[in-house]
Design an enzyme around this catalytic site. Structure first.
Site, mmCIF file in Angstrom:
data_model
loop_
_atom_site.group_PDB
_atom_site.id
_atom_site.type_symbol
_atom_site.label_atom_id
_atom_site.label_comp_id
_atom_site.label_asym_id
_atom_site.label_seq_id
_atom_site.Cartn_x
_atom_site.Cartn_y
_atom_site.Cartn_z
ATOM 1 C CB CYS A 162 -2.617 7.618 0.854
ATOM 2 S SG CYS A 162 -2.920 6.228 -0.257
ATOM 3 C CG HIS A 179 1.178 5.076 -0.176
ATOM 4 N ND1 HIS A 179 0.199 5.420 0.715
ATOM 5 C CD2 HIS A 179 2.235 5.909 0.080
ATOM 6 C CE1 HIS A 179 0.628 6.407 1.497
ATOM 7 N NE2 HIS A 179 1.854 6.717 1.128
#
Length: 996
Positions: free
Chosen positions: A454, A827
């Site tokens: 990510c 994330h």
């Protein structure tokens, strides 16, 4: 009297003599006479009407019949009986081989005289049966038109009940076999009139009996989808569709496209024949039905049908634009076919040889219809140029043909392409199916997470949304000197043109992977960004220079070329320069060193340093979302802080430096920044947009991006163990170090240093402080005396001699957010928008840059949220409040784009010139071919998946909602359910209950 009349009619007298004698006979017929004489006259007039070999004889027969029907009704009723009519209809009249063609006209003539008679109902019953039988025998268009005329004038003769449905179906069968044999204009007009009479009868029946519409349409689809017929059904069937109420369209299309019993071949045959209907003149709404069915097929992902039909029919549809009578409908169908066929250039390229001739023909026609069609066609062509760039040799003749026509703007083009793509069509039965992948309604494409990637996805999306950088990458010509840049170009091209909702960046990941990164582990996105930009920069330095390409294509002027002669694309887009100065506090000697940077790493000040009350040497202004009036002296030049402070700073360390304030977010009691110019006087209480800015700002004791930049640029004392070795003093001395920006980058990248090493835990910890992010930022950039003179010359301003600072305005483009408490975990996702110049490049006459209003920049430019494969609409409010709602989600990397101004004018002018000459980036053919092949593959994958889902659903118990009995009692209409009227569908008696 009958003998006399017959003798007169058969004689060789001139017609005027005959007419006088006949007139006397007819006048005599108005007098009372016996029944036998009446029968004789009725038989003779019937013979003349049905078998007369001239029009004159038939006219006499008609006139006599009307006289006897009017003056001798009882005898006429007795003569015009059920048995006689049955004989006429079943056996005909006249000798074998020469049966009369006027039986239906004769019956229609006689019916008007028996409507009130006792035998009327018997006659109507007979005709209801006989017209059905006649239609089943597939009469000619002329005979069908006579039946329709009879039934239209005498609706009592229309079959009722189940026979009525059968009659409609058989009438449609008849229309399907109509053919106009002659090519003469009169014959064609007569044929069209006959077809209109027949389809008009269907319309009349459907108006009074809506229950007959569904079975009629089912029969129609059976006809056009049949693959067994040797000859294609007549295009006259188009006249039937125009009378189907449009409110029934959604239900019809939904059920058609979701019916598993219809094979692909049948559906392809049906839609192909429907597209042929665009050649039917005077038909209404035919294009709407064709487009609705095409959209319905796209919604259920039957792409192979759409591809085959489009490629086989698009040239035929295009050819119909030559004919004004069918032009409007043909153009609507053509527009949808082209705008939806986005996976490949094949359909558009089929039309390229025909476009110049059509454009020339329309210009020559010089009518309102032609003018309107030309403008729409030009818009369509430019959409295709935008979508399928890279074929200048093929497009040159077309571009020449439409060069005088209006060109749509980019937003209009993207809107048209976005709303018409096959993958943008929604399936109304989606609630019955497991979720199928579909492209985001934003039109943007996501990136697949390949296992804790990510961090890369967020950086790639931020770079992609930097439109100037993206266009430059896509404009690069094919070459092997920059393999990583080539892979980035391919990735950007797929993000721009793919039909997939998300693509895999696996190839780019493997090429851009820092060697010290651990596979599968979470990494620092800032570290990856630095490595990526450095790799791209070094690769270009050792390979072929981009400026050579720009020079060869004459995109840059001599001055611009000289200014950017040795710069790589990364330096042009992200490169800035910074001057680091160290002043010895003893001898006041200053040493300086200029360094290049692609991002600024902003550390957080110590907790005991209160940023709002602190001071800094260099002003950084935060501008809230408000209207900003350019100051009279837009260069905002001011003296260097060391020039202003001079000796007092060295002798008195406590001397107050220049205060820094933030525009649009001022706290009560704070003084205005003397460097803020006119903009600092905006009254927050009077400006609602400013009030929004205050709400978006963090609390008083929190940090802001200008705070961190001011801390970065503020002077640093070098004392104790950090003393500076002064060359002039030849010893360690106390000193002060300061950083000054000497060249602002086109895209300013700010990294908030949230991760620090904790010696107690021996781990990197995260600073979770909320930092308010201004949507507009004014950054001070140091200018030299020469640049000062140039600024004054260009802007006709007066500035103080010597070095000074110029305010450069930046607009927020992207925010990469880290969610978590450690750099080794968590994330990444990003918020982005496309910042482009909303005003023309270059400077106006007065020298002041005309900046677009911040209202337009802040509120009208759409924000997007990129979270791996998921892309959604967002807003600046969401960007501002993300940490307030989710404390572990903090802004980490920020992208700002420089507005056109004096310092950036060269690059902006170069970009503007390139945009004017070439428009959207043109991809090379290999890349376009790869994208087209992948789009076709994706459509095939989606179609296969949809069919598998449909097979799964068809095996489940049938829902009574969709498979209700059509004859069910209409009292059940009030039943509720997902498709009840309140939910947007119809009740059990509605058209939506049909499944073909």
């Amino acid at each position: 009297m009958d003998k006399i009349l017959e003798a007169v009619v058969m004689s060789s007298y001139p017609n005027n003599v005959k007419q006088g004698l006949v007139r006397r006979v007819i006048e005599a017929a108005k007098q009372p006479m016996d029944s036998e004489q009446c029968w004789s006259m009725l038989e003779l007039s019937t013979k003349l009407y049905l078998t007369g070999d001239t029009k004159y004889k038939r006219e006499i027969g008609k006139e006599v019949l009307e006289v006897y029907g009017h003056y001798h009704p009882e005898e006429f009723e007795e003569f015009f009986n059920v048995r006689f009519l049955l004989s006429l209809l079943q056996e005909g009249y006249g000798p074998l081989g020469k049966r009369s063609h006027y039986v239906l006209d004769y019956i229609q003539l006689g019916l008007q005289f028996v409507l009130e008679s006792p035998s009327a109902n018997s006659i109507f019953s007979l005709l209801r049966i006989e017209v059905l039988r006649k239609v089943c025998e597939r009469p000619s268009p002329k005979q069908c038109a006579k039946i329709s005329k009879l039934l239209t004038q005498h609706p009592q003769c229309i079959p009722t009940g189940k026979h009525q449905v059968l009659f409609c179906q058989q009438l449609i069968r008849c229309i399907g076999q109509f053919q106009c044999i002659s090519e003469g204009e009169e014959d064609i007009m007569e044929f069209l009139e006959q077809v209109n009479k027949v389809s008009g009868l269907l319309q009349r029946i459907w108006r009074t009996q809506t229950s007959a519409i569904l079975p009629s349409l089912k029969e129609l689809f059976t006809i056009i989808s049949s693959t067994e017929e040797q000859e294609a059904p007549s295009n006259a069937l188009a006249s039937v569709v125009q009378f189907v109420p449009l409110e029934l369209m959604d239900g019809v299309i939904r059920n058609l496209t979701n019916d598993d019993s219809i094979t692909d071949v049948q559906m392809m045959t049906a839609i192909g024949r429907m597209i042929d209907w665009v050649s039917w003149p005077l038909g209404k709404n035919i294009d709407k039905w064709i487009i609705a069915l095409l959209k319905g097929l796209a919604a259920v992902k039957k792409f192979s049908i759409l591809i085959e039909v489009t490629l086989s029919k698009i040239e035929k549809v295009f050819s119909k634009l030559l004919y004004p009578i069918v032009r409007e409908g043909a153009l609507s169908v053509l527009q949808y076919m082209l705008l939806s066929f986005q996976h490949s250039h094949e359909a558009f390229h089929l039309l390229l040889p025909h476009i110049p001739r059509l454009v020339a023909s329309l210009k020559k026609e010089d009518s309102n219809s032609a003018t309107s069609s030309l403008e729409q066609l030009a818009e369509l062509i430019h959409c295709m140029f935008f979508r399928f760039s890279g074929f200048p040799d093929l497009y040159e003749p077309v571009l020449e043909a439409v060069k005088a026509l209006p060109i749509p703007n980019e937003d209009r083009i993207k809107h048209l392409l976005g709303q018409n793509a096959w993958t943008s069509q929604k399936n109304e039965l989606a609630c019955f199916y497991p979720r199928l992948a579909s492209k985001s309604e934003t039109g943007k494409i996501g990136l697949i997470n390949l296992g804790n990637t990510c961090y890369m996805n967020s950086i790639i999306q931020s770079l992609f949304m930097a439109s100037d950088f993206r266009h430059s990458v896509l404009n690069l010509t094919e070459g092997n000197s920059q393999p990583l840049m080539t892979k980035l170009q391919w990735l950007f091209a797929f993000l721009e043109h793919s039909q997939r909702p998300a693509i895999s960046p696996e190839s780019f990941l493997s090429a851009s992977w820092p060697p010290w990164f651990t596979p599968g582990a979470q990494q620092d996105c800032s570290e990856y960004l630095k490595y990526l930009l450095d790799r791209l920069h070094e690769e270009e330095k050792t390979g072929k220079r981009i400026y050579q390409k720009l020079k060869e294509s004459s995109l840059m002027s001599q001055a611009v070329e000289h200014h950017y002669l040795n710069k790589t694309l990364i330096e042009k887009m992200f490169g800035g320069k910074m001057m680091t100065k160290i002043r010895c506090l003893k001898c006041l000697n200053v040493s300086s060193r200029e360094e290049a940077f692609t991002d600024l790493s902003l550390a957080f000040p110590p907790p005991d340093r209160h940023m709002r009350g602190s001071t800094s040497v260099l002003p950084v202004e935060e501008i809230g979302p408000q209207f900003i009036e350019p100051p009279e002296n837009p260069s905002q030049l001011t003296g260097s802080p060391w020039i202003q402070r001079k000796a007092p700073m060295a002798r008195d360390p406590a001397a107050p430096p220049m205060p820094v304030e933030t525009l649009g977010f001022q706290e009560p009691g704070e003084a205005a920044n003397p460097l803020s110019g006119n903009a600092s006087g905006v009254d927050a209480a009077k400006d609602p947009l400013l009030a929004f800015g205050e709400q978006a700002c963090a609390p008083k004791d929190s940090r802001s991006v200008p705070d961190l930049i001011n801390y970065f640029l503020s002077p640093e004392r070098l004392t104790a163990e950090n003393k500076y070795h002064c060359e002039k003093c030849a010893s360690l001395q106390d000193a002060e170090k300061v950083a000054e920006l000497t060249e602002g980058p086109h895209y300013l990248i700010l990294t908030l240093l949230r991760f620090s090493f904790d010696p107690r835990t021996m781990k990197r910890k995260k600073i979770l402080d909320n930092v308010s992010i201004p949507v507009v930022l004014k950054l001070p950039v140091l200018v030299t005396p020469e640049e000062t003179e140039e600024v004054c010359h260009r802007g006709k301003d007066r500035a103080a001699p010597g070095s000074g600072f110029m305010s450069v305005v930046y607009d927020l483009c992207s925010v990469v957010v880290h969610s978590g408490i450690s750099s080794e975990s968590g994330h990444y996702y990003c918020y982005s928008r496309e910042c482009t110049d909303t005003a023309p490049h270059g400077q106006p006459r007065d020298g002041a840059p005309k900046l677009a209003s911040d209202k337009q920049l802040d509120f009208e430019i759409q924000w997007y949220l990129f979270n791996d494969t998921r892309v959604s609409f967002s807003s600046f409010e969401s960007v501002s409040n993300v940490t307030s709602f989710f404390p572990k989600d903090t802004a980490y990397v920020l992208f700002y784009r420089q507005r056109p101004g004096r310092q950036s004018c060269l690059l902006h002018e170069a970009l503007a010139e390139a945009g004017r000459l070439h428009g959207e980036p043109s991809l090379h053919k290999d890349l376009m071919e790869a994208i087209s092949k992948d789009n076709i593959l994706y459509l095939q994958e989606q179609e296969k998946e949809a069919r598998n889902r449909a097979a799964y659903i068809s095996a489940l118990p049938k829902s009574p909602l969709w498979w209700r009995d059509l004859d069910r009692d209409k009292d059940d209409d009030s039943s509720s359910g997902g498709c009840s009227p309140a939910a947007g569908g119809g009740g059990s008696g509605s058209f939506h209950g049909l499944v073909f």
